[in-house]
Design a protein around this motif. Structure first.
Motif, PDB file in Angstrom:
ATOM      1  N   ALA A  67      -8.143  -7.639   3.704  1.00 17.34           N
ATOM      2  CA  ALA A  67      -8.091  -7.330   2.317  1.00 17.34           C
ATOM      3  C   ALA A  67      -8.420  -5.955   1.958  1.00 17.34           C
ATOM      4  CB  ALA A  67      -8.908  -8.254   1.564  1.00 17.34           C
ATOM      5  N   SER A  68      -9.248  -5.274   2.610  1.00 15.60           N
ATOM      6  CA  SER A  68      -9.695  -3.858   2.255  1.00 15.60           C
ATOM      7  C   SER A  68      -8.732  -2.975   2.780  1.00 15.60           C
ATOM      8  CB  SER A  68     -11.049  -3.496   2.974  1.00 15.60           C
ATOM      9  OG  SER A  68     -10.972  -3.013   4.320  1.00 15.60           O
ATOM     10  N   VAL A  69      -7.846  -3.161   3.597  1.00 15.26           N
ATOM     11  CA  VAL A  69      -6.790  -2.426   4.119  1.00 15.26           C
ATOM     12  C   VAL A  69      -5.612  -2.501   3.098  1.00 15.26           C
ATOM     13  CG1 VAL A  69      -4.972  -1.679   5.900  1.00 15.26           C
ATOM     14  CG2 VAL A  69      -7.171  -2.781   6.321  1.00 15.26           C
ATOM     15  N   LEU A  70      -5.644  -3.584   2.523  1.00 14.14           N
ATOM     16  CA  LEU A  70      -4.423  -3.984   1.430  1.00 14.14           C
ATOM     17  C   LEU A  70      -4.701  -2.979   0.096  1.00 14.14           C
ATOM     18  CD1 LEU A  70      -1.909  -5.690   0.725  1.00 14.14           C
ATOM     19  CD2 LEU A  70      -3.659  -7.013  -0.544  1.00 14.14           C
ATOM     20  N   ILE A  71      -6.191  -2.805  -0.049  1.00 13.43           N
ATOM     21  CA  ILE A  71      -6.543  -2.159  -1.192  1.00 13.43           C
ATOM     22  C   ILE A  71      -6.232  -0.605  -1.083  1.00 13.43           C
ATOM     23  CG2 ILE A  71      -8.469  -1.352  -2.422  1.00 13.43           C
ATOM     24  CD1 ILE A  71      -9.750  -3.973  -2.126  1.00 13.43           C
ATOM     25  N   LYS A  72      -6.636  -0.014   0.542  1.00 14.05           N
ATOM     26  CA  LYS A  72      -6.271   1.169   0.602  1.00 14.05           C
ATOM     27  C   LYS A  72      -4.590   1.636   0.704  1.00 14.05           C
ATOM     28  CE  LYS A  72     -10.021   1.524   4.311  1.00 14.05           C
ATOM     29  NZ  LYS A  72     -11.110   1.816   3.317  1.00 14.05           N
ATOM     30  N   ALA A  73      -3.907   0.467   1.019  1.00 14.31           N
ATOM     31  CA  ALA A  73      -2.215   0.760   1.051  1.00 14.31           C
ATOM     32  C   ALA A  73      -2.018   1.010  -0.476  1.00 14.31           C
ATOM     33  CB  ALA A  73      -1.712  -0.562   1.577  1.00 14.31           C
ATOM     34  N   TRP A  74      -2.414   0.166  -1.201  1.00 21.28           N
ATOM     35  CA  TRP A  74      -1.931   0.137  -2.740  1.00 21.28           C
ATOM     36  C   TRP A  74      -2.336   1.642  -3.481  1.00 21.28           C
ATOM     37  CZ3 TRP A  74      -5.675  -0.226  -6.916  1.00 21.28           C
ATOM     38  CH2 TRP A  74      -5.264  -0.274  -8.127  1.00 21.28           C
ATOM     39  N   LYS A  75      -3.758   2.069  -2.970  1.00 27.53           N
ATOM     40  CA  LYS A  75      -4.204   3.190  -3.553  1.00 27.53           C
ATOM     41  C   LYS A  75      -3.776   4.719  -2.763  1.00 27.53           C
ATOM     42  CE  LYS A  75      -8.489   2.124  -5.410  1.00 27.53           C
ATOM     43  NZ  LYS A  75     -10.011   2.137  -5.204  1.00 27.53           N
ATOM     44  N   GLU A  76      -3.271   4.521  -1.432  1.00 33.06           N
ATOM     45  CA  GLU A  76      -2.967   5.633  -0.711  1.00 33.06           C
ATOM     46  C   GLU A  76      -1.697   5.825  -0.185  1.00 33.06           C
ATOM     47  OE1 GLU A  76      -6.372   6.895   2.089  1.00 33.06           O
ATOM     48  OE2 GLU A  76      -7.514   5.441   1.058  1.00 33.06           O
ATOM     49  N   SER A  77      -1.098   4.658   0.106  1.00 29.42           N
ATOM     50  CA  SER A  77       0.194   4.555   0.897  1.00 29.42           C
ATOM     51  C   SER A  77       1.337   5.379  -0.033  1.00 29.42           C
ATOM     52  CB  SER A  77       0.806   3.163   1.139  1.00 29.42           C
ATOM     53  OG  SER A  77       1.777   3.545   1.970  1.00 29.42           O
ATOM     54  N   ASP A  78       2.119   5.935   0.957  1.00 30.83           N
ATOM     55  CA  ASP A  78       3.387   6.917   0.319  1.00 30.83           C
ATOM     56  C   ASP A  78       4.531   5.917   0.461  1.00 30.83           C
ATOM     57  OD1 ASP A  78       2.519   6.906   2.957  1.00 30.83           O
ATOM     58  OD2 ASP A  78       3.881   8.684   3.520  1.00 30.83           O
ATOM     59  N   GLU A  79       4.297   4.604   0.996  1.00 33.56           N
ATOM     60  CA  GLU A  79       5.560   3.621   0.980  1.00 33.56           C
ATOM     61  C   GLU A  79       5.345   2.452   0.366  1.00 33.56           C
ATOM     62  OE1 GLU A  79       8.335   3.785   2.695  1.00 33.56           O
ATOM     63  OE2 GLU A  79       8.357   5.766   3.583  1.00 33.56           O
ATOM     64  N   ASN A  80       6.280   1.919  -0.122  1.00 37.82           N
ATOM     65  CA  ASN A  80       5.922   0.618  -0.980  1.00 37.82           C
ATOM     66  C   ASN A  80       5.747  -0.656   0.113  1.00 37.82           C
ATOM     67  OD1 ASN A  80       5.878   0.951  -3.620  1.00 37.82           O
ATOM     68  ND2 ASN A  80       8.075   1.272  -3.854  1.00 37.82           N
ATOM     69  N   GLY A  81       6.795  -0.159   1.267  1.00 42.90           N
ATOM     70  CA  GLY A  81       6.787  -1.606   2.026  1.00 42.90           C
ATOM     71  C   GLY A  81       5.225  -1.902   2.719  1.00 42.90           C
ATOM     72  N   ASP A  82       4.465  -0.849   2.880  1.00 38.82           N
ATOM     73  CA  ASP A  82       3.402  -1.188   3.750  1.00 38.82           C
ATOM     74  C   ASP A  82       2.686  -2.427   2.888  1.00 38.82           C
ATOM     75  OD1 ASP A  82       3.862   1.190   4.454  1.00 38.82           O
ATOM     76  OD2 ASP A  82       2.188   2.165   4.147  1.00 38.82           O
ATOM     77  N   MET A  83       2.444  -2.514   1.675  1.00 40.99           N
ATOM     78  CA  MET A  83       1.645  -3.533   1.003  1.00 40.99           C
ATOM     79  C   MET A  83       2.148  -4.882   1.456  1.00 40.99           C
ATOM     80  SD  MET A  83       0.497  -2.901  -2.724  1.00 40.99           S
ATOM     81  CE  MET A  83       0.183  -4.441  -3.249  1.00 40.99           C
TER      82      MET A  83
END
Ligand code: NFM
Length: 229
Positions: A67-83
């Motif tokens: 769940a914490s990685v999900l939060i990081k993806a939402w905040k920091e990811s440059d790609e939509n698909g990660d989430m």
């Protein structure tokens, strides 16, 4: 020449480069004696039960980590698909926890009475430290990939050709050794590779150290069941 070497590295990906560079440790985590004993059918059932009980506790701590990685993806990811990939991981953990409960009751294990062993506590502590907002998405997603990949590679080995895995352990091996889980691990690897390709040298170093640490902790985790051999 140097440019070409860099291009080569990009083509095979940082993860593959590290897996090759540290192949002994990688092998130690994915071809542990416990896994080999499942595959050749010589496994002591007490070892299996001890692993199952400890892993249930680990997976409970793994849920908030993912769940914490999900939060990081939402905040920091440059790609939509990660989430979506990570969210799929969170969702499948609900089924996994139910599976652990069913499996434990089959083996007569009372999960509420399981006491975490030292290696398990240490590993859950690592997961907790990775949940900190200070830990970069790149480092966390690298750790996430290794954690999943070790189980995928280990259990796929137990259902491969010529394996003599006992019937009653096949479902466990299928859980992490199946094709869909392999695809999911590949998606995580692609995300990690994409991030690592763009990372600063400092971030790369941190991610490589984390990669090694997870492998080491996985070996220690398998080793816990040795006491029952
Ligand atoms: C110690 C350990 N490592 C990896 C996994 C696989 N991830 C989720 O199930 C696991 N269950 N336990």
């Amino acid at each position: 020449m140097e440019k070409q070497a860099k291009c080569e590295e990009k083509k095979i990906g940082v993860i593959e480069t590290w897996s090759r560079k540290h192949r002994l440790l990688f092998h130690g985590a994915t071809r542990h004696p416990l896994i080999l004993s499942i595959r050749d059918g010589s496994i002591n059932i007490a070892s299996f039960k001890s692993w199952l009980a400890q892993d249930y506790l680990f997976v409970r701590a793994f849920v908030p980590f993912v769940a914490s990685v999900l939060i990081k993806a939402w905040k920091e990811s440059d790609e939509n698909g990660d989430m979506e990939v990570i969210l799929g991981g969170v969702a499948s953990l609900e089924d996994e926890l139910s599976w652990f409960k069913r499996e434990a009751s089959k083996w007569g294990i009372s999960l509420s009475e399981v006491v975490p062993q030292q290696a398990n506590k240490k590993y859950c502590g690592l997961l907790e430290s990775l949940m900190s907002p200070e830990v970069e998405y790149t480092v966390a997603i690298t750790a996430f990939w290794v954690i999943e990949a070790v189980y995928q590679e280990s259990f796929a080995h137990c259902i491969g050709e010529d394996s003599k895995t006992p019937q009653e352990l096949k479902e466990t091996c299928e859980r992490w050794g199946n094709e869909a889980f392999a695809k999911y691990c590949q998606s995580l690897q692609n995300i990690a590779n994409r991030r690592l390709q763009k990372a600063s040298d400092e971030e790369l170093k941190k991610a490589e150290v984390m990669f090694l640490k997870v492998l080491e902790y996985e070996v220690d985790f398998w080793n816990m069941s040795k006491g029952n051999v």
